[in-house]
Motif scaffolding. Structure first.
Motif, PDB file in Angstrom:
ATOM      1  N   GLY A  47      89.171 -43.310 -28.588  1.00 17.62           N
ATOM      2  CA  GLY A  47      88.732 -42.094 -29.270  1.00 17.62           C
ATOM      3  C   GLY A  47      89.945 -41.319 -29.748  1.00 17.62           C
ATOM      4  N   VAL A  48      89.856 -40.756 -30.956  1.00 19.78           N
ATOM      5  CA  VAL A  48      91.014 -40.086 -31.541  1.00 19.78           C
ATOM      6  C   VAL A  48      91.456 -38.893 -30.694  1.00 19.78           C
ATOM      7  CG1 VAL A  48      91.938 -38.992 -33.623  1.00 19.78           C
ATOM      8  CG2 VAL A  48      90.256 -40.822 -33.832  1.00 19.78           C
ATOM      9  N   HIS A  49      90.515 -38.244 -29.997  1.00 16.46           N
ATOM     10  CA  HIS A  49      90.880 -37.080 -29.178  1.00 16.46           C
ATOM     11  C   HIS A  49      91.754 -37.453 -27.995  1.00 16.46           C
ATOM     12  CE1 HIS A  49      87.376 -38.917 -27.453  1.00 16.46           C
ATOM     13  NE2 HIS A  49      87.258 -38.051 -26.462  1.00 16.46           N
ATOM     14  N   HIS A  50      91.840 -38.756 -27.668  1.00 13.37           N
ATOM     15  CA  HIS A  50      92.708 -39.212 -26.592  1.00 13.37           C
ATOM     16  C   HIS A  50      94.013 -39.807 -27.115  1.00 13.37           C
ATOM     17  CE1 HIS A  50      89.770 -38.349 -23.577  1.00 13.37           C
ATOM     18  NE2 HIS A  50      88.891 -39.227 -24.028  1.00 13.37           N
ATOM     19  N   LEU A  51      94.254 -39.711 -28.419  1.00 13.79           N
ATOM     20  CA  LEU A  51      95.477 -40.229 -29.021  1.00 13.79           C
ATOM     21  C   LEU A  51      96.405 -39.074 -29.388  1.00 13.79           C
ATOM     22  CD1 LEU A  51      93.970 -42.891 -31.466  1.00 13.79           C
ATOM     23  CD2 LEU A  51      94.925 -43.290 -29.186  1.00 13.79           C
ATOM     24  N   SER A  52      97.701 -39.371 -29.414  1.00 16.07           N
ATOM     25  CA  SER A  52      98.678 -38.381 -29.864  1.00 16.07           C
ATOM     26  C   SER A  52      98.522 -38.173 -31.367  1.00 16.07           C
ATOM     27  CB  SER A  52     100.085 -38.893 -29.551  1.00 16.07           C
ATOM     28  OG  SER A  52     101.057 -37.946 -29.911  1.00 16.07           O
ATOM     29  N   PRO A  53      98.685 -36.938 -31.848  1.00 14.53           N
ATOM     30  CA  PRO A  53      99.098 -35.720 -31.155  1.00 14.53           C
ATOM     31  C   PRO A  53      97.934 -34.915 -30.583  1.00 14.53           C
ATOM     32  CG  PRO A  53      98.972 -35.268 -33.491  1.00 14.53           C
ATOM     33  CD  PRO A  53      98.605 -36.720 -33.329  1.00 14.53           C
ATOM     34  N   TYR A  54      96.714 -35.407 -30.732  1.00 11.14           N
ATOM     35  CA  TYR A  54      95.546 -34.599 -30.378  1.00 11.14           C
ATOM     36  C   TYR A  54      95.305 -34.550 -28.870  1.00 11.14           C
ATOM     37  CZ  TYR A  54      95.289 -35.714 -35.268  1.00 11.14           C
ATOM     38  OH  TYR A  54      95.620 -35.907 -36.577  1.00 11.14           O
ATOM     39  N   ALA A  55      95.781 -35.562 -28.151  1.00  6.52           N
ATOM     40  CA  ALA A  55      95.593 -35.594 -26.701  1.00  6.52           C
ATOM     41  C   ALA A  55      96.372 -34.495 -25.996  1.00  6.52           C
ATOM     42  CB  ALA A  55      96.021 -36.953 -26.148  1.00  6.52           C
ATOM     43  N   GLU A  56      97.371 -33.919 -26.682  1.00  5.54           N
ATOM     44  CA  GLU A  56      98.201 -32.882 -26.066  1.00  5.54           C
ATOM     45  C   GLU A  56      97.587 -31.487 -26.206  1.00  5.54           C
ATOM     46  OE1 GLU A  56      99.889 -35.303 -28.196  1.00  5.54           O
ATOM     47  OE2 GLU A  56     100.109 -36.385 -26.301  1.00  5.54           O
ATOM     48  N   GLN A  57      96.356 -31.393 -26.701  1.00  5.55           N
ATOM     49  CA  GLN A  57      95.723 -30.091 -26.831  1.00  5.55           C
ATOM     50  C   GLN A  57      95.558 -29.419 -25.465  1.00  5.55           C
ATOM     51  OE1 GLN A  57      92.475 -29.988 -30.092  1.00  5.55           O
ATOM     52  NE2 GLN A  57      92.416 -32.056 -29.279  1.00  5.55           N
ATOM     53  N   ALA A  58      95.683 -28.106 -25.451  1.00  4.48           N
ATOM     54  CA  ALA A  58      95.589 -27.374 -24.194  1.00  4.48           C
ATOM     55  C   ALA A  58      94.214 -27.539 -23.543  1.00  4.48           C
ATOM     56  CB  ALA A  58      95.881 -25.894 -24.445  1.00  4.48           C
ATOM     57  N   ARG A  59      93.177 -27.569 -24.368  1.00  2.34           N
ATOM     58  CA  ARG A  59      91.811 -27.713 -23.847  1.00  2.34           C
ATOM     59  C   ARG A  59      91.160 -28.924 -24.498  1.00  2.34           C
ATOM     60  NH1 ARG A  59      88.696 -22.249 -24.696  1.00  2.34           N
ATOM     61  NH2 ARG A  59      87.105 -23.472 -23.601  1.00  2.34           N
ATOM     62  N   PRO A  60      91.238 -30.097 -23.854  1.00  7.50           N
ATOM     63  CA  PRO A  60      90.641 -31.302 -24.441  1.00  7.50           C
ATOM     64  C   PRO A  60      89.143 -31.103 -24.692  1.00  7.50           C
ATOM     65  CG  PRO A  60      91.982 -31.847 -22.537  1.00  7.50           C
ATOM     66  CD  PRO A  60      91.847 -30.359 -22.558  1.00  7.50           C
ATOM     67  N   PRO A  61      88.641 -31.558 -25.826  1.00 13.83           N
ATOM     68  CA  PRO A  61      87.215 -31.367 -26.119  1.00 13.83           C
ATOM     69  C   PRO A  61      86.336 -32.212 -25.207  1.00 13.83           C
ATOM     70  CG  PRO A  61      88.219 -32.810 -27.748  1.00 13.83           C
ATOM     71  CD  PRO A  61      89.343 -32.292 -26.889  1.00 13.83           C
ATOM     72  N   LEU A  62      85.153 -31.694 -24.908  1.00 11.50           N
ATOM     73  CA  LEU A  62      84.181 -32.446 -24.137  1.00 11.50           C
ATOM     74  C   LEU A  62      83.272 -33.196 -25.102  1.00 11.50           C
ATOM     75  CD1 LEU A  62      83.255 -29.765 -21.436  1.00 11.50           C
ATOM     76  CD2 LEU A  62      84.832 -31.701 -21.217  1.00 11.50           C
ATOM     77  N   LEU A  63      83.416 -34.509 -25.133  1.00  9.62           N
ATOM     78  CA  LEU A  63      82.670 -35.346 -26.078  1.00  9.62           C
ATOM     79  C   LEU A  63      82.029 -36.498 -25.307  1.00  9.62           C
ATOM     80  CD1 LEU A  63      85.425 -35.542 -28.880  1.00  9.62           C
ATOM     81  CD2 LEU A  63      83.536 -33.908 -28.724  1.00  9.62           C
ATOM     82  N   PRO A  64      80.975 -36.235 -24.545  1.00 12.92           N
ATOM     83  CA  PRO A  64      80.425 -37.271 -23.665  1.00 12.92           C
ATOM     84  C   PRO A  64      79.873 -38.481 -24.398  1.00 12.92           C
ATOM     85  CG  PRO A  64      79.006 -35.320 -23.709  1.00 12.92           C
ATOM     86  CD  PRO A  64      80.288 -34.939 -24.374  1.00 12.92           C
ATOM     87  N   VAL A  65      79.215 -38.286 -25.544  1.00 10.09           N
ATOM     88  CA  VAL A  65      78.683 -39.438 -26.276  1.00 10.09           C
ATOM     89  C   VAL A  65      79.821 -40.271 -26.851  1.00 10.09           C
ATOM     90  CG1 VAL A  65      77.240 -40.167 -28.207  1.00 10.09           C
ATOM     91  CG2 VAL A  65      76.542 -38.221 -26.816  1.00 10.09           C
ATOM     92  N   THR A  66      80.815 -39.602 -27.428  1.00  9.74           N
ATOM     93  CA  THR A  66      81.971 -40.323 -27.956  1.00  9.74           C
ATOM     94  C   THR A  66      82.655 -41.127 -26.861  1.00  9.74           C
ATOM     95  OG1 THR A  66      82.363 -38.709 -29.711  1.00  9.74           O
ATOM     96  CG2 THR A  66      84.248 -40.025 -29.015  1.00  9.74           C
ATOM     97  N   ASP A  67      82.888 -40.513 -25.699  1.00 16.02           N
ATOM     98  CA  ASP A  67      83.548 -41.228 -24.607  1.00 16.02           C
ATOM     99  C   ASP A  67      82.716 -42.421 -24.147  1.00 16.02           C
ATOM    100  OD1 ASP A  67      85.770 -39.554 -24.591  1.00 16.02           O
ATOM    101  OD2 ASP A  67      84.890 -38.181 -23.122  1.00 16.02           O
ATOM    102  N   ALA A  68      81.401 -42.248 -24.094  1.00 23.14           N
ATOM    103  CA  ALA A  68      80.532 -43.357 -23.689  1.00 23.14           C
ATOM    104  C   ALA A  68      80.586 -44.497 -24.702  1.00 23.14           C
ATOM    105  CB  ALA A  68      79.097 -42.868 -23.513  1.00 23.14           C
ATOM    106  N   LEU A  69      80.561 -44.161 -25.983  1.00 18.64           N
ATOM    107  CA  LEU A  69      80.638 -45.199 -27.017  1.00 18.64           C
ATOM    108  C   LEU A  69      81.978 -45.911 -26.986  1.00 18.64           C
ATOM    109  CD1 LEU A  69      78.889 -43.405 -30.022  1.00 18.64           C
ATOM    110  CD2 LEU A  69      78.036 -45.387 -28.748  1.00 18.64           C
ATOM    111  N   CYS A  70      83.049 -45.184 -26.706  1.00 19.13           N
ATOM    112  CA  CYS A  70      84.367 -45.814 -26.623  1.00 19.13           C
ATOM    113  C   CYS A  70      84.449 -46.786 -25.455  1.00 19.13           C
ATOM    114  CB  CYS A  70      85.457 -44.752 -26.509  1.00 19.13           C
ATOM    115  SG  CYS A  70      85.755 -43.834 -28.035  1.00 19.13           S
ATOM    116  N   ARG A  71      83.621 -46.583 -24.431  1.00 19.65           N
ATOM    117  CA  ARG A  71      83.573 -47.510 -23.298  1.00 19.65           C
ATOM    118  C   ARG A  71      82.625 -48.671 -23.532  1.00 19.65           C
ATOM    119  NH1 ARG A  71      83.323 -42.532 -20.469  1.00 19.65           N
ATOM    120  NH2 ARG A  71      81.060 -42.765 -20.259  1.00 19.65           N
ATOM    121  N   SER A  72      81.670 -48.513 -24.453  1.00 17.86           N
ATOM    122  CA  SER A  72      80.595 -49.506 -24.554  1.00 17.86           C
ATOM    123  C   SER A  72      80.597 -50.317 -25.840  1.00 17.86           C
ATOM    124  CB  SER A  72      79.234 -48.816 -24.421  1.00 17.86           C
ATOM    125  OG  SER A  72      78.995 -47.950 -25.525  1.00 17.86           O
TER     126      SER A  72
END
Length: 403
Positions: A333-358
Motif C-alpha cells: 500500500g502506498v501509505h506504507h511506502l516512503s515518503p508517505y510512511a513517515e507521516q506523523a499520523r498514519p491513516p487508518l485504511l482497514p480495507v486497503t490493508d486487508a486487500l494488500c494482504r489478500s
C-alpha cells in the motif's frame, strides 16, 4: 503436466510446471513486418519527436475510439497525471486511494500537492463517495479516483460529492482503455483522465500515456504544459515540462490500437476459463467485472481469505516456484511506502490493508493460452485441496524444522 500430489510441487523439490517464466503483464508486441514498416516511415521522414505526424494520428485515433473532444499524448502515465493536476490548477490537498500504483500518488507530490489517503470499497477496490467524504477539509482541492482493474470508480457518487463541496474530480484510467461505464467509454469522466501506454498495458507504446478531456480550456493548458517550446503554446500556464511523446512511442501505440480487438478477445477467453474454475475455489475470489459493460480483461486478480486454509503469500510462493510469476498488488500500500510512511499520523485504511494482504494477480495476455491457464488453475486446485499440509510444511521450513 497436471500435478496431483504435493511431492510433484516445485516448492517441495520437483521440477516446475513451466520451463520458462509466465509473466503477469500483457507485453502485446506487434507483428514484426508491421513494426518494421512503421519505423521505416519514421526514418524516412526524419521526424522523431516534437509532435510528429504519428503522435497527431494517435491523438485523433484515441479521441475517436473513446468519444472525447481532446486526446493529448505524453511521455508516460505518471507524467500525464502530473500534467493533469497542473492543468486543473490545483493546490493544497488531493484525496487519493493508497490501494494503487505508487506513481498515481507520486505524480501528485511532483505537482506540489499533498496526497490525503482514503480507503476503498472492499468489493470494487475503488474510492467511493462514502470513503472520500470524511477526508474533505479546508485544504482539499480535488479527488483523484482510480479506475482500478478497468472498473469505473463511482463516477456518479464522486461527481455529486465533489460538486457539493466545490472540488475538482479527475481520474487515473491507466487500466481502463476500452472499458465502459453506463455504456460510455471511460475517458470523458471527471474533468480529465490519464491513460498509460506502458509495455504491460493492452495499448502499448512500450512507454507512453495520454490525457483525455471534454474541456477545451483544460486541454489547451495540458497541451502547453507538456512542452518547453514557446511555439507550442495554447494557454497561459506558467511552469512547463518536457512531457512529449516520441514518434517511436506513437508508432507502437498505433499498432497496438490496430490489434486491440484481438488482444481483448484473447484476454476474455483466458479470463472466462479462470472464472469457470474459480467458481468452486474455497476462500479464493476472482475479481469480476460489471455486467453489460465493455472491458479489456487486462487483469485477473484473486483475493485469498482465511477460508482458503493458506495465506496469499503461501499461494504466491507455490505459484512462483512453478515459474508462474504471480504478483502481490499493491503490497504493502502506498501509505506504507516512503515518503508517505513517515507521516506523523498514519491513516487508518482497514480495507486497503486487508486487500494488500489478500490480493494476487495471475497471468493473462499473449504468453498465456488456455492450456497454460488450465495448469495454473490445477495448481490452485491442488494448493486448496492440501492447504493445511502446505501451510504446515512452509511454517516448519521458516522455523528451520527438518522435513
Amino acid at each position: 503436466m497436471r500435478k496431483e500430489t504435493l511431492e510433484q510441487l516445485a516448492l517441495f523439490g520437483s521440477p516446475p510446471s513451466f520451463a520458462e517464466e509466465i509473466p503477469v503483464g500483457q507485453v502485446n508486441l506487434p507483428p514484426w513486418d508491421e513494426f518494421k514498416a512503421a519505423f521505416n516511415g519514421i526514418f524516412a521522414r526524419g521526424h522523431y519527436t516534437n509532435h510528429g505526424p504519428l503522435v497527431a494520428e494517435l491523438e485523433e485515433a484515441v479521441k475517436n475510439a473513446l468519444g472525447v473532444r481532446h486526446a493529448i499524448c505524453v511521455t508516460n502515465g505518471t507524467i500525464a497525471l502530473a500534467i493533469a493536476a497542473r492543468a486543473l490548477r490545483l493546490g493544497g490537498q488531493v484525496i487519493v486511494p493508497a490501494f494503487t500504483f505508487p506513481g498515481t500518488v507520486q505524480a501528485l507530490s511532483w505537482a506540489g500537492l499533498e496526497p490525503v489517503f482514503a480507503d476503498v470499497d472492499a468489493h470494487t477496490h475503488g474510492l467511493t463517495a462514502a470513503s472520500v467524504a470524511p477526508h474533505i477539509g479546508p485544504q482539499t482541492s480535488a479527488v483523484l479516483g482510480v479506475h482500478l482493474w478497468g472498473t469505473a470508480c463511482d463516477p456518479s457518487g464522486l461527481a455529486a460529492l465533489c460538486d457539493a463541496h466545490g472540488l475538482q474530480l479527475f481520474y487515473d484510467a491507466a487500466h481502463a482503455f476500452g472499458c465502459s461505464h453506463a455504456g460510455q467509454f471511460i475517458g470523458g469522466l471527471g474533468r480529465i483522465e490519464a491513460f498509460s501506454f506502458h509495455a504491460t498495458k493492452i495499448i502499448s507504446g512500450a512507454e507512453g500515456g495520454c490525457l483525455t478531456t471534454n474541456d477545451d480550456e483544460i486541454a489547451a493548458r495540458a497541451r502547453t504544459i507538456r512542452n518547453f517550446h514557446q511555439a507550442h503554446s495554447f494557454a497561459d500556464v506558467g511552469l512547463r515540462i518536457n512531457g512529449k511523446m516520441s514518434e517511436a512511442q506513437a508508432a507502437m501505440a498505433l499498432l497496438s490500437l490496430r490489434h486491440f480487438d484481438a488482444h481483448r478477445d484473447h484476454n476474455r477467453r483466458i479470463f472466462m476459463r479462470y472464472r469457470e474454475r474459480a467458481a468452486v475455489w474455497r476462500g479464493v475470489r476472482l475479481y469480476d467485472y460489471p455486467n453489460g459493460e465493455a472491458h479489456n480483461y487486462q487483469y485477473a486478480v484473486l483475493e485469498v481469505d482465511s477460508a482458503a486454509g493458506l495465506s496469499r503469500d503461501d499461494l504466491l510462493d507455490l505459484l512462483r516456484a512453478e515459474n508462474v510469476l504471480a504478483r502481490r498488488y499493491f503490497h504493502p500500500g502506498v501509505h506504507h511506502l516512503s515518503p508517505y510512511a513517515e507521516q506523523a499520523r498514519p491513516p487508518l485504511l482497514p480495507v486497503t490493508d486487508a486487500l494488500c494482504r489478500s490480493s494476487l494477480q495471475i497471468p493473462l495476455g499473449p504468453r498465456v493460452d488456455e492450456g497454460i491457464a488450465e495448469v495454473i488453475c490445477g495448481l490452485i486446485d491442488l494448493a486448496l485441496a492440501h492447504a493445511d499440509e502446505i501451510g504446515r510444511r512452509l511454517q516448519a521450513r521458516r522455523e528451520g524444522v527438518p522435513g
